[in-house]
Design an enzyme around this catalytic site. Structure first.
Site, PDB file in Angstrom:
ATOM      1  N   HIS A   1       3.537   8.536 -10.426  1.00  0.00           N
ATOM      2  CA  HIS A   1       1.989   9.014  -9.701  1.00  0.00           C
ATOM      3  C   HIS A   1       0.773   9.269 -11.629  1.00  0.00           C
ATOM      4  O   HIS A   1      -0.225   9.061 -10.654  1.00  0.00           O
ATOM      5  CB  HIS A   1       1.938  10.354  -8.929  1.00  0.00           C
ATOM      6  CG  HIS A   1       2.692   9.800  -7.466  1.00  0.00           C
ATOM      7  ND1 HIS A   1       2.584   9.198  -6.452  1.00  0.00           N
ATOM      8  CD2 HIS A   1       3.747  10.666  -6.589  1.00  0.00           C
ATOM      9  CE1 HIS A   1       3.459   8.786  -5.890  1.00  0.00           C
ATOM     10  NE2 HIS A   1       4.261   9.879  -5.691  1.00  0.00           N
TER      11      HIS A   1
ATOM     12  N   TRP B   1       7.557   1.716  -9.211  1.00  0.00           N
ATOM     13  CA  TRP B   1       7.645   1.416 -10.174  1.00  0.00           C
ATOM     14  C   TRP B   1       8.388   2.488 -11.310  1.00  0.00           C
ATOM     15  O   TRP B   1       9.370   2.325 -12.547  1.00  0.00           O
ATOM     16  CB  TRP B   1       6.412   2.181 -11.249  1.00  0.00           C
ATOM     17  CG  TRP B   1       5.675   1.387 -12.672  1.00  0.00           C
ATOM     18  CD1 TRP B   1       5.710   0.710 -13.474  1.00  0.00           C
ATOM     19  CD2 TRP B   1       5.892   2.667 -13.391  1.00  0.00           C
ATOM     20  NE1 TRP B   1       5.376   1.117 -14.651  1.00  0.00           N
ATOM     21  CE2 TRP B   1       5.744   1.936 -14.497  1.00  0.00           C
ATOM     22  CE3 TRP B   1       5.562   4.213 -12.970  1.00  0.00           C
ATOM     23  CZ2 TRP B   1       5.545   2.910 -16.242  1.00  0.00           C
ATOM     24  CZ3 TRP B   1       5.463   4.870 -14.617  1.00  0.00           C
ATOM     25  CH2 TRP B   1       5.004   4.253 -15.814  1.00  0.00           C
TER      26      TRP B   1
ATOM     27  N   ASP C   1      -0.808   1.003  -4.615  1.00  0.00           N
ATOM     28  CA  ASP C   1       0.906   0.788  -4.486  1.00  0.00           C
ATOM     29  C   ASP C   1       1.694   0.991  -5.127  1.00  0.00           C
ATOM     30  O   ASP C   1       1.106  -0.843  -6.161  1.00  0.00           O
ATOM     31  CB  ASP C   1       0.398  -0.096  -3.180  1.00  0.00           C
ATOM     32  CG  ASP C   1       2.605   0.344  -2.362  1.00  0.00           C
ATOM     33  OD1 ASP C   1       2.407   1.635  -2.490  1.00  0.00           O
ATOM     34  OD2 ASP C   1       2.574  -0.585  -1.266  1.00  0.00           O
TER      35      ASP C   1
ATOM     36  N   ARG D   1       5.986   5.145  -7.147  1.00  0.00           N
ATOM     37  CA  ARG D   1       7.602   5.625  -7.206  1.00  0.00           C
ATOM     38  C   ARG D   1       8.738   4.229  -7.576  1.00  0.00           C
ATOM     39  O   ARG D   1       9.480   5.059  -7.792  1.00  0.00           O
ATOM     40  CB  ARG D   1       7.487   6.001  -5.752  1.00  0.00           C
ATOM     41  CG  ARG D   1       7.353   7.419  -5.256  1.00  0.00           C
ATOM     42  CD  ARG D   1       7.649   7.962  -4.172  1.00  0.00           C
ATOM     43  NE  ARG D   1       6.909   7.383  -3.140  1.00  0.00           N
ATOM     44  CZ  ARG D   1       7.364   7.481  -1.511  1.00  0.00           C
ATOM     45  NH1 ARG D   1       7.738   8.708  -1.467  1.00  0.00           N
ATOM     46  NH2 ARG D   1       6.904   6.891  -0.737  1.00  0.00           N
TER      47      ARG D   1
ATOM     48  N   ARG E   1       5.252  14.064   3.065  1.00  0.00           N
ATOM     49  CA  ARG E   1       6.454  13.709   1.791  1.00  0.00           C
ATOM     50  C   ARG E   1       6.577  15.660   1.338  1.00  0.00           C
ATOM     51  O   ARG E   1       6.696  15.694   1.761  1.00  0.00           O
ATOM     52  CB  ARG E   1       5.236  13.314   0.201  1.00  0.00           C
ATOM     53  CG  ARG E   1       5.318  11.488   0.818  1.00  0.00           C
ATOM     54  CD  ARG E   1       4.729  11.176  -0.650  1.00  0.00           C
ATOM     55  NE  ARG E   1       4.746   9.515  -0.374  1.00  0.00           N
ATOM     56  CZ  ARG E   1       3.783   9.153  -0.722  1.00  0.00           C
ATOM     57  NH1 ARG E   1       3.334   9.169  -2.517  1.00  0.00           N
ATOM     58  NH2 ARG E   1       3.863   6.981  -0.976  1.00  0.00           N
TER      59      ARG E   1
ATOM     60  N   ASP F   1      -0.718   9.470   5.991  1.00  0.00           N
ATOM     61  CA  ASP F   1       0.536   9.438   6.086  1.00  0.00           C
ATOM     62  C   ASP F   1       1.565  10.117   4.947  1.00  0.00           C
ATOM     63  O   ASP F   1       2.498  10.596   5.485  1.00  0.00           O
ATOM     64  CB  ASP F   1       0.819   8.130   6.421  1.00  0.00           C
ATOM     65  CG  ASP F   1       1.112   7.564   7.680  1.00  0.00           C
ATOM     66  OD1 ASP F   1       0.430   8.334   8.546  1.00  0.00           O
ATOM     67  OD2 ASP F   1       0.279   6.136   8.146  1.00  0.00           O
ATOM     68  N   ASN F   2       0.939  10.487   4.230  1.00  0.00           N
ATOM     69  CA  ASN F   2       1.803  11.492   2.885  1.00  0.00           C
ATOM     70  C   ASN F   2       1.688  12.480   2.594  1.00  0.00           C
ATOM     71  O   ASN F   2       2.704  13.361   2.318  1.00  0.00           O
ATOM     72  CB  ASN F   2       0.715  11.406   1.367  1.00  0.00           C
ATOM     73  CG  ASN F   2       0.963   9.577   0.967  1.00  0.00           C
ATOM     74  OD1 ASN F   2      -0.205   9.146   0.233  1.00  0.00           O
ATOM     75  ND2 ASN F   2       1.437   8.566   1.912  1.00  0.00           N
TER      76      ASN F   2
END
Length: 253
Positions: A50, A38, A33, A36, A84, A80-81
């Site tokens: 990524h 970072w 996790d 993004r 996006r 859930d991704n």
């Protein structure tokens, strides 16, 4: 190498030298996790974040091989991704595909997909299947790549698989109700035949599972690390192992 890197290197060797290998978790689950966040903090794009996160995976597996870990589960893409934006999701799938190919080409890891293939593009499905087939005979760390993975979806798929199997055998619902058990359901999970995770690590400071290995992690220990995944260091990994070794696992007793 600057002074800070030198100090961290010395500290990592010190922590590693004191690590009791008999207390090392055999199966580690990792929620990767913070890619993004970072990237945003360093002025980069989500895709760059990524990619930086993907580049960190080979380091992690190298550390695991040094410490006798046997199974590693990497959560690369959740169900859930898929919500996006395509501008982020499509490059992310490409990064995942390249990462899985690299893991298979490395020759040290046995790659195993956990997740729902039907949710993934055909190209991604092919990459995952080929990597799993190509490394089936590798005698190394089992690397579960969780792509298109959700804990609730896994349990639903396990129950569906169980029902279909017994339906094909002609088992009645009454007969199945008599024999169904947690062990029977476990035999239909994505990770069937593998030990449950002893330790689950989540980076980026978030302290929740978000649906990661809901069934398998019932007795897992958790380690939440503040650092974003692309910045995760060997010393952070060793601290997680040291923290795990200091705990007394009771399994509900």
């Amino acid at each position: 190498m600057n002074l800070r890197d030198l100090v961290y290197g010395l500290y990592a060797r010190r922590v590693g030298g004191r690590l009791d290998h008999d207390q090392v978790p055999k199966h580690i689950g990792v929620i990767l996790d913070g890619n993004r966040r970072w990237a945003k903090a360093s002025g980069g794009s989500a895709v760059q974040g990524h990619q930086a996160g993907a580049d960190k995976i080979s380091e992690l597996l190298g550390w695991c091989s040094e410490t006798d870990v046997e199974v590693v589960t990497l959560w690369l893409l959740s169900t859930d991704n898929f919500d996006r934006p395509e501008a982020e999701l499509i490059p992310l799938l490409g990064i995942i595909e390249n990462t899985v190919r690299q893991l298979a080409d490395d020759g040290r890891w046995r790659v195993h997909h956990v997740g729902t293939l039907d949710l993934l593009p055909e190209r991604t499905q092919t990459v995952l299947k080929e990597a799993q087939e190509a490394t089936a005979g590798v005698d190394g760390i089992i690397v579960n790549v969780a792509v298109g993975y959700g804990g609730r979806q896994e349990i639903a798929d396990a129950v569906r698989s169980l029902l279909l199997e017994h339906s094909a055998k002609g088992t009645t619902f009454e007969e199945l109700a008599e024999v169904v058990s947690t062990d029977l359901i476990s035999e239909h999970l994505y990770t069937r035949g593998q030990p449950d995770p002893d330790l689950v690590i989540r980076t980026s400071g978030e302290q929740r599972l978000s649906g990661f290995m809901l069934w398998q992690s019932a007795h897992s220990e958790y380690y939440f690390c503040e650092v974003f995944w692309p910045a995760f260091r060997k010393v952070d990994f060793l601290r997680a192992l040291r923290d795990y070794a200091a705990r007394h696992r009771r399994y509900g007793a």
